[in-house]
Design an enzyme around this catalytic site. Structure first.
Site, PDB file in Angstrom:
ATOM      1  N   ASP A 142       0.857  -1.177   0.000  1.00 27.97           N
ATOM      2  CA  ASP A 142       0.000   0.000   0.000  1.00 27.97           C
ATOM      3  C   ASP A 142       0.901   1.238   0.000  1.00 27.97           C
ATOM      4  O   ASP A 142       2.087   1.158   0.313  1.00 27.97           O
ATOM      5  CB  ASP A 142      -0.890  -0.028   1.247  1.00 27.97           C
ATOM      6  N   ASP A 175      -2.144  -0.725   5.917  1.00 29.20           N
ATOM      7  CA  ASP A 175      -2.386  -0.190   7.260  1.00 29.20           C
ATOM      8  C   ASP A 175      -3.834   0.198   7.521  1.00 29.20           C
ATOM      9  O   ASP A 175      -4.220   0.365   8.672  1.00 29.20           O
ATOM     10  CB  ASP A 175      -1.514   1.046   7.498  1.00 29.20           C
ATOM     11  N   ASP A 186      -7.501  -1.641   3.405  1.00 29.14           N
ATOM     12  CA  ASP A 186      -6.549  -2.707   3.047  1.00 29.14           C
ATOM     13  C   ASP A 186      -6.955  -4.055   3.637  1.00 29.14           C
ATOM     14  O   ASP A 186      -6.408  -5.086   3.238  1.00 29.14           O
ATOM     15  CB  ASP A 186      -5.142  -2.362   3.554  1.00 29.14           C
TER      16      ASP A 186
END
Length: 657
Positions: free
Chosen positions: A343, A545, A549
């Site tokens: 990410d 995080d 996600d």
């Protein structure tokens, strides 16, 4: 032991303004499995010193018996129920093995086996309950009620479940949006990090899409509902996490097959070892002793310890260095990873916007530009405003008092600073219609910053532009080195999966050496990318995080969450957590897992040789029971000590190279 994550009731509490999902925690002793395991452990610890100090059997025998009962009744009962379904459960086999050990005088060994087995079941139940808590807490992001606007303009407060596609709702400043829909009227900045992961609130105006559970800023919005409550993006996130969590990994399926075959083999072999010699005239006591010795030397203790010490040692070592690996299965899977998806916001970057550029026009110094902007932004609650004020404080600049502060969603702020009207905001809005040379110059500066992946903020004084600020999320210092290490470990450069805009994603990817960039993704798109790689045979690790996600973390072969800024759901869904947010720990824990897997193979060879040798000796010769126990326990000690090598500091240092 498995559990199903269930949907909570619709009567959900509205979360505090600006907050995430309320943190729900199942207490350890609230779980029946934990209470029985604790009772069995306490009874075992009471009995053990009495036995070792030579106390009579009547003193410690009942304590061991109670330990067997409290720790073994539940797995034994589950095993008996499995037998009714014509399935031989390893739970029942372990209880039988413990009783068999007790039958030949190895009462302590059997009790210890019961205690370890009960504790394992309690930990599994706790992990399942905590995941269920987080999934239920996620739904609390969506408000329980919404303000529905009637055709005549009347307002009615209704439960979100009563909303239908086509309804219009009013979202006031500071409220969470009650449904997925499209803005009919109004303008505001909406914090939708829970859905897209974008670090900054997004300006919303007529025609823009909004999502349930996202937090409205300072403007009011009228939104047309476009999705049923059960089909919102936030509800789909919950469903995807549940589905992925209930999917069994290939390793788990393989272990279950091995357990079944081993259980059947043990059940079939032990009576045979007892009855065959008896049929050929052997004494009853000798046949029983041979069968019990067989149960001891053929028990899976050595095999279990062949696997667990290296993995648990690796877990402990990783924990000392800020990496929480949630189970031995996860530690094993980490070493199988051959593709990594990262990410952007909060993972490769720190997740906090910072001023990166000060582009002052002629007649204004960079410090003067920052002072004007920070003074005007100081009363603002917008993250961009806080970034500007923080930058001024970091430079030690004194800020004058601003008066007549005003904020316009999607445009910016205005305030009177030292008698001058200062405006700070979006260049496209503040420069609208301007044709003078300074405005043209400011527009060029803003375009250059935006092309570089930064957010451009224009500063004007009394209607004349004086400069442009560039604001961006700062890259983690170890991001580029981590990408290089992951590339070397897996043989493939990591991919970038982000909900942020393509230009910002491409700029950051170029800085760290990532070529495969997928930007503008919603949670379901991230899951789709992970499943695409999985279908191609890749074992994908996802590092993220945010709540957005979580589905990808659950769907991945291994999910890793950043700990400091990670959402509750991401932390619970992930298989491992980088507690200190040190990105370099990701390749280090992969390398440590691979070393652990090598030790597992070594230990399995050692355990297999010992078990095979002792079993053959018992079957074709006359293996004395004390020697059988010594051989069995000796192999256990050997593989255990071999696995503990990974506790050393040097093991992590080698992995982190």
């Amino acid at each position: 032991m498995t559990s199903t994550l269930t949907q909570p009731s619709a009567d959900l509490a509205v979360p505090p303004r600006g907050g995430g999902a309320p943190r729900r925690r199942t207490r350890v002793l609230a779980l029946p499995e934990a209470r029985w395991a604790l009772a069995a452990t306490v009874l075992f610890l009471l009995a053990l010193p009495l036995q070792l100090t030579g106390a009579p059997a009547w003193a410690w025998g009942p304590l061991y018996a109670l330990s067997y009962a409290t720790g073994g009744w539940e797995p034994g009962w589950e095993g008996l129920k499995a037998l009714r379904e014509k399935t031989l459960d390893v739970d029942l086999l372990m209880v039988v093995a413990a009783l068999g050990a007790a039958a030949i005088g190895q009462v302590m060994d059997g009790a210890l086996l019961i205690v370890i087995f009960a504790t394992s079941g309690a930990l599994e139940a706790l992990a399942t309950a905590r995941t269920a808590d987080s999934v239920r807490g996620l739904l609390d992001l969506a408000p329980a009620t919404a303000t529905r606007v009637g055709a005549d303009g009347s307002e009615e407060n209704v439960a979100v479940e009563q909303l239908s596609v086509g309804d219009t709702i009013l979202v006031r400043p500071g409220e969470r949006i009650g449904a997925d829909g499209r803005v009919l009227d109004g303008a505001s900045d909406v914090d939708q990090a829970t859905i897209t992961g974008e670090p900054l609130p997004v300006a919303k105006e007529k025609g823009d899409e909004v999502f349930a559970g996202t937090l409205n800023g300072t403007g009011a919005l009228r939104v047309r509902v476009e999705r049923d409550t059960s089909d919102t993006v936030i509800a789909r996130i919950v469903r995807m996490v549940e589905e992925a969590s209930e999917t069994k990994a290939p390793t788990q399926l393989f272990i279950e097959k091995v357990e079944q075959r081993y259980s059947l083999g043990m059940v079939a072999a032990t009576p045979a070892v007892f009855l065959v010699p008896l049929a050929f005239g052997a004494a009853l006591t000798d046949s029983l002793l041979r069968a019990m010795t067989f149960m001891i030397v053929a028990s899976p203790c050595a095999v279990v310890l062949a696997t667990m010490p290296p993995l648990l040692s690796a877990i402990a070592n990783a924990g000392r260095h800020g990496v929480l690996v949630k189970s031995a299965v996860v530690m094993e899977r980490l070493g199988q990873v051959d593709a990594v998806a990262l990410d952007k916001t909060g993972t490769l970057t720190e997740g906090t916007p910072r001023v990166t550029d000060l582009r002052a026009l002629a007649g204004t110094s960079p410090d003067e530009l920052l002072v004007l902007a920070a003074a005007a932004e100081r009363p603002s609650e917008h993250p961009l405003g806080r970034a500007v004020v923080d930058a001024a404080h970091e430079r030690g600049l004194a800020l004058p008092v601003a008066e007549h502060f005003d904020s316009t969603p999607g445009v910016g702020v205005t305030a009177t600073v030292d008698g001058r009207v200062v405006a700070v905001g979006a260049p496209t809005r503040l420069l609208l219609g301007a044709t003078d040379a300074d405005s043209a110059r400011a527009a060029v500066l803003a375009a250059g910053l935006e092309d570089g992946g930064r957010t451009a903020v224009l500063v004007s004084v009394d209607g004349a532009p004086v400069g442009v600020l560039g604001i961006a999320d700062r890259l983690r210092p170890d991001a580029a080195a981590t990408v290089a290490s992951l590339t070397a470990l897996t043989g493939t450069a990591p991919s970038l999966l982000t909900g942020d805009n393509p230009r910002a994603a491409a700029r950051l990817a170029a800085e760290v050496g990532i070529e495969d960039v997928r930007a503008g993704l919603l949670p379901q798109h991230k899951v789709g990318a992970v499943r695409e790689w999985a279908d191609a045979g890749r074992k994908v690790m996802v590092v993220g995080d945010g709540v957005n996600d979580a589905p990808a973390l659950a769907a991945a072969h291994t999910g890793v969450a950043m700990g400091r800024a990670g959402s509750d759901l991401a932390l619970e869904t992930a298989d491992a957590v980088i507690v200190r947010d040190e990105l370099a720990a990701v390749p280090a824990v992969i390398a440590l897992s691979r070393r652990a897997r090598k030790l597992v193979v070594q230990n399995l060879v050692v355990a297999g040789v010992f078990i095979a040798g002792l079993v053959i000796w018992d079957l074709v010769g006359n293996l004395p029971l004390p020697l059988g126990v010594a051989g069995h326990e000796g192999s256990t000690v050997i593989v255990g000590l071999n696995g503990l090598r990974l506790l050393r500091e040097a093991a992590w240092q080698r992995a982190a190279r």
